[in-house]
Write a protein that holds these residues in place. Sequence first.
Motif, short mmCIF file in Angstrom:
data_model
loop_
_atom_site.label_atom_id
_atom_site.label_comp_id
_atom_site.label_asym_id
_atom_site.label_seq_id
_atom_site.Cartn_x
_atom_site.Cartn_y
_atom_site.Cartn_z
N PHE A 150 0.82 -1.21 0.00
CA PHE A 150 0.00 0.00 0.00
C PHE A 150 0.86 1.26 0.00
O PHE A 150 0.44 2.30 -0.51
CB PHE A 150 -0.94 0.00 1.20
N ASN A 151 2.08 1.16 0.52
CA ASN A 151 2.94 2.34 0.54
C ASN A 151 3.43 2.72 -0.85
O ASN A 151 3.87 3.86 -1.06
CB ASN A 151 4.12 2.13 1.47
N LEU A 152 3.37 1.80 -1.81
CA LEU A 152 3.69 2.18 -3.19
C LEU A 152 2.75 3.28 -3.68
O LEU A 152 3.12 4.11 -4.51
CB LEU A 152 3.58 0.97 -4.11
N LEU A 160 6.82 5.70 8.30
CA LEU A 160 6.55 4.32 7.88
C LEU A 160 7.19 3.34 8.86
O LEU A 160 6.62 2.28 9.16
CB LEU A 160 7.08 4.08 6.47
N ALA A 161 8.37 3.69 9.36
CA ALA A 161 9.04 2.83 10.35
C ALA A 161 8.19 2.70 11.61
O ALA A 161 8.08 1.62 12.20
CB ALA A 161 10.42 3.39 10.69
N VAL A 162 7.57 3.80 12.02
CA VAL A 162 6.67 3.78 13.18
C VAL A 162 5.47 2.88 12.89
O VAL A 162 5.06 2.07 13.73
CB VAL A 162 6.22 5.21 13.54
N VAL A 163 4.91 3.03 11.71
CA VAL A 163 3.74 2.23 11.32
C VAL A 163 4.08 0.74 11.34
O VAL A 163 3.31 -0.07 11.86
CB VAL A 163 3.24 2.63 9.91
N LYS A 164 5.24 0.38 10.82
CA LYS A 164 5.63 -1.02 10.78
C LYS A 164 5.82 -1.58 12.19
O LYS A 164 5.42 -2.71 12.48
CB LYS A 164 6.92 -1.19 9.96
N ILE A 220 -3.85 -0.06 10.64
CA ILE A 220 -2.60 0.31 9.97
C ILE A 220 -2.88 1.03 8.66
O ILE A 220 -2.22 2.02 8.33
CB ILE A 220 -1.75 -0.96 9.72
N MET A 221 -3.89 0.56 7.93
CA MET A 221 -4.22 1.17 6.65
C MET A 221 -4.64 2.63 6.83
O MET A 221 -4.21 3.53 6.10
CB MET A 221 -5.37 0.38 6.01
N LYS A 222 -5.50 2.89 7.82
CA LYS A 222 -5.98 4.25 8.04
C LYS A 222 -4.87 5.17 8.53
O LYS A 222 -4.82 6.35 8.17
CB LYS A 222 -7.14 4.22 9.05
N ILE A 223 -3.98 4.63 9.35
CA ILE A 223 -2.84 5.44 9.81
C ILE A 223 -1.95 5.81 8.63
O ILE A 223 -1.47 6.94 8.52
CB ILE A 223 -2.05 4.68 10.89
N MET A 224 -1.72 4.87 7.74
CA MET A 224 -0.92 5.15 6.55
C MET A 224 -1.59 6.21 5.68
O MET A 224 -0.92 7.12 5.17
CB MET A 224 -0.68 3.87 5.75
N CYS A 243 -1.03 9.59 7.02
CA CYS A 243 0.35 10.08 6.91
C CYS A 243 0.83 10.15 5.46
O CYS A 243 1.99 10.50 5.21
CB CYS A 243 1.29 9.18 7.70
N ALA A 244 -0.03 9.81 4.52
CA ALA A 244 0.37 9.71 3.11
C ALA A 244 0.77 11.07 2.53
O ALA A 244 0.28 12.12 2.96
CB ALA A 244 -0.76 9.11 2.29
N THR A 245 1.65 11.02 1.54
CA THR A 245 2.01 12.23 0.80
C THR A 245 1.47 12.21 -0.62
O THR A 245 1.53 13.23 -1.32
CB THR A 245 3.55 12.39 0.75
#
Length: 353
Positions: free
Chosen positions: A54-56, A65-69, A214-218, A221-223
């Motif tokens: 999903f980060n792609l 992302l490190a925090v999310v993982k 995790i999905m919603k947190i990403m 934080c998305a750019t």
Amino acid sequence: MHANIEKYDNFLSSLCGPSSSTWTKAQESVLLEPYTYITANPGKKVTEKLVEGFNLWLNVPKDKLAVVKRAAGLFHNASLLVDDIEDDSQLRRGIPVAHKIFGVPQTINTANYVYFLAYQELSALRPKVQRHTCDSSVGPDSRLTNDSPAAEKPYFSKRLISSHDLDFIVIDELMSLHHGQGLDILWRDTLHCPTEDEYVQMVKDKTGGVLRTIMKIMMACATTNTNVDYIPLSNLIGIYYQIRDDYMNLQSDQYTDNKGFAEDLSEGKFSFPIVHGILEQPENQLIMNVLQKRPKTPTLKHHAIEYLRNTTKSFDYTLAVLKKLEQQAREELERLGGNPILTALLDKLHVDA
């Protein structure tokens, strides 16, 4: 009079002022032993692959992302510790479950502690609002945070999920997870077979809970792609994964090595093929009777599996459902622009008839 009694003469005064923790690294290590034990033997890392995939699309900054993982790993493995207790499982990833070694009380306490560690980890992602001097030209919606460039302000861009909502996201999804787990346990312990729709909704809550968190947190934080809703695909993958897991539990030699032979029958669990088998021939009580017995030896399990395979064709039905869900997931990946990591994950999870 004991020699040390004087130390309590002014005990109250010692409790005043700044508190200083006496908690040591050695104590922390002991407290986390069940968690350390389960994480020392990693699983299929599906959650980690989903985050990378999903980060792609979302391009979460590396530090976030490190925090999310880290949080994803904490949430996932803590939920497994509790799940194994509630299911009275014997094996996890091919080794004895944590609570059989460390005991139920310590394992429950560790799992709860790890949930809070994950929540604490996510505190690094919460926005810190900067204070501004009073200016009539600056409205409340134009406040900046010190972790977001101007182009990412909610006022200037459409973002489906705001980083200001992280606390609500975690609380809501952990509640969903426990709602789903609660129903799963209730059905098992009262020997009540759910409908297929009820089962799928339970899976959406239970299996999807950590993944959606995790999905919603990403997304918060998305750019990039901040206005795209990836939650339906996340839910679809979560449901597909659980139904696949249900199928493999009763059919796969690899699952036998990792969790024991047809462990869902020993746990009295109403998994997807089992629900289908019961509802397909409700007048036949064979499967309900087997679940009630919670069999530990292979004989009854083999008999129930043969019934599901040959009489109710429940494994054929489960495979057909998996095929439909997988196809829809692949079509959604293409609609969203393609994703080689998630496509490779679906390739790996694919089950042949």
